[in-house]
Design a protein around this motif. Structure first.
Motif, PDB file in Angstrom:
ATOM      1  N   ALA A  41       0.847  -1.325  -0.017  1.00 18.10           N
ATOM      2  CA  ALA A  41      -0.103   0.030  -0.040  1.00 18.10           C
ATOM      3  C   ALA A  41       0.806   1.312   0.017  1.00 18.10           C
ATOM      4  N   GLU A  42       2.146   1.022   0.463  1.00 19.36           N
ATOM      5  CA  GLU A  42       2.783   2.544   0.549  1.00 19.36           C
ATOM      6  C   GLU A  42       3.916   2.583  -0.291  1.00 19.36           C
ATOM      7  N   GLN A  43       4.165   1.546  -1.270  1.00 20.08           N
ATOM      8  CA  GLN A  43       5.052   1.787  -2.201  1.00 20.08           C
ATOM      9  C   GLN A  43       4.803   1.512  -3.464  1.00 20.08           C
ATOM     10  N   ARG A  44       5.527   2.183  -4.452  1.00 21.41           N
ATOM     11  CA  ARG A  44       5.291   1.828  -5.856  1.00 21.41           C
ATOM     12  C   ARG A  44       5.542   0.442  -6.242  1.00 21.41           C
ATOM     13  N   ARG A  45       5.030  -0.004  -7.311  1.00 23.72           N
ATOM     14  CA  ARG A  45       5.523  -1.437  -7.609  1.00 23.72           C
ATOM     15  C   ARG A  45       6.964  -1.754  -8.121  1.00 23.72           C
ATOM     16  N   GLU A  46       7.518  -2.396  -7.517  1.00 27.11           N
ATOM     17  CA  GLU A  46       9.063  -2.642  -7.484  1.00 27.11           C
ATOM     18  C   GLU A  46       9.393  -4.262  -8.303  1.00 27.11           C
ATOM     19  N   ILE A  47      10.442  -4.020  -8.866  1.00 25.69           N
ATOM     20  CA  ILE A  47      10.753  -5.276  -9.226  1.00 25.69           C
ATOM     21  C   ILE A  47      11.445  -6.137  -8.216  1.00 25.69           C
ATOM     22  N   VAL A  48      11.172  -7.549  -8.258  1.00 32.59           N
ATOM     23  CA  VAL A  48      11.925  -8.466  -7.272  1.00 32.59           C
ATOM     24  C   VAL A  48      12.942  -9.408  -7.877  1.00 32.59           C
ATOM     25  N   ALA A  49      12.544  -9.809  -9.136  1.00 32.67           N
ATOM     26  CA  ALA A  49      13.484 -10.622  -9.700  1.00 32.67           C
ATOM     27  C   ALA A  49      12.984 -11.204 -11.272  1.00 32.67           C
ATOM     28  N   SER A  50      13.883 -11.057 -12.167  1.00 33.91           N
ATOM     29  CA  SER A  50      13.631 -11.238 -13.480  1.00 33.91           C
ATOM     30  C   SER A  50      14.645 -12.442 -14.424  1.00 33.91           C
ATOM     31  N   ILE A  51      14.060 -12.884 -15.255  1.00 32.15           N
ATOM     32  CA  ILE A  51      14.540 -13.984 -16.089  1.00 32.15           C
ATOM     33  C   ILE A  51      14.322 -13.839 -17.467  1.00 32.15           C
ATOM     34  N   PRO A  52      15.365 -14.074 -18.294  1.00 33.43           N
ATOM     35  CA  PRO A  52      15.084 -14.184 -20.068  1.00 33.43           C
ATOM     36  C   PRO A  52      14.240 -15.727 -19.774  1.00 33.43           C
ATOM     37  N   TRP A  53      13.516 -15.988 -20.847  1.00 33.01           N
ATOM     38  CA  TRP A  53      12.798 -17.411 -21.270  1.00 33.01           C
ATOM     39  C   TRP A  53      14.070 -18.088 -21.309  1.00 33.01           C
ATOM     40  N   SER A  54      15.098 -17.734 -22.068  1.00 28.01           N
ATOM     41  CA  SER A  54      16.082 -18.801 -22.414  1.00 28.01           C
ATOM     42  C   SER A  54      16.684 -19.201 -20.900  1.00 28.01           C
ATOM     43  N   GLY A  55      16.700 -18.402 -20.048  1.00 21.99           N
ATOM     44  CA  GLY A  55      16.925 -18.948 -18.605  1.00 21.99           C
ATOM     45  C   GLY A  55      18.404 -18.578 -18.284  1.00 21.99           C
TER      46      GLY A  55
END
Length: 124
Positions: A41-55
């Protein structure tokens, strides 16, 4: 077009674990990058983790590095986020996102497709 459906959220105690799943359908995902974001509720949407589909590589934000693991199962078209050593500050709605490029993007605006979100609540 890509459709994303998250599942696996819920209530966990501090120190516990959860696994989130994101089922992807629609276009071929071979050139896509997938990500998990979170928003409370207090924060903007922030990235947690990411991966390309190739992995071939993974990205983690500093608050979750060493505790969360992103992976994908290309045969099932599912992206996972394993949440471990949970803390109350991990409480948020977690969103799966996709962008039609393998290049890393760490902001909300870099992703074109979004799931509906799944709530994670961590009690102390």
């Amino acid at each position: 077009q890509v459709q994303l459906v998250e599942s696996g959220g819920g209530l966990a105690q501090a120190g516990g674990s959860l696994r989130l799943s994101c089922a992807a359908s629609g276009s071929s995902l071979s050139e896509y990058r997938m990500a998990w974001f979170r928003q409370n509720a207090e924060q903007r949407r922030e990235i947690v983790a990411s991966i390309p589909w190739s992995g071939t590589s993974t990205y983690y934000s500093d608050p979750v590095k060493g505790r969360f693991t992103i992976s994908r199962d290309s045969a099932k078209n599912v992206v996972y986020l394993q949440l471990s050593s949970l803390k109350p500050e991990d409480t948020a709605v977690y969103y799966c996102a996709a962008r039609p490029s393998a290049a890393l993007a760490v902001t909300q605006g870099g992703y074109h497709y979004w799931g509906q979100g799944t709530q994670v609540t961590v009690s102390s």
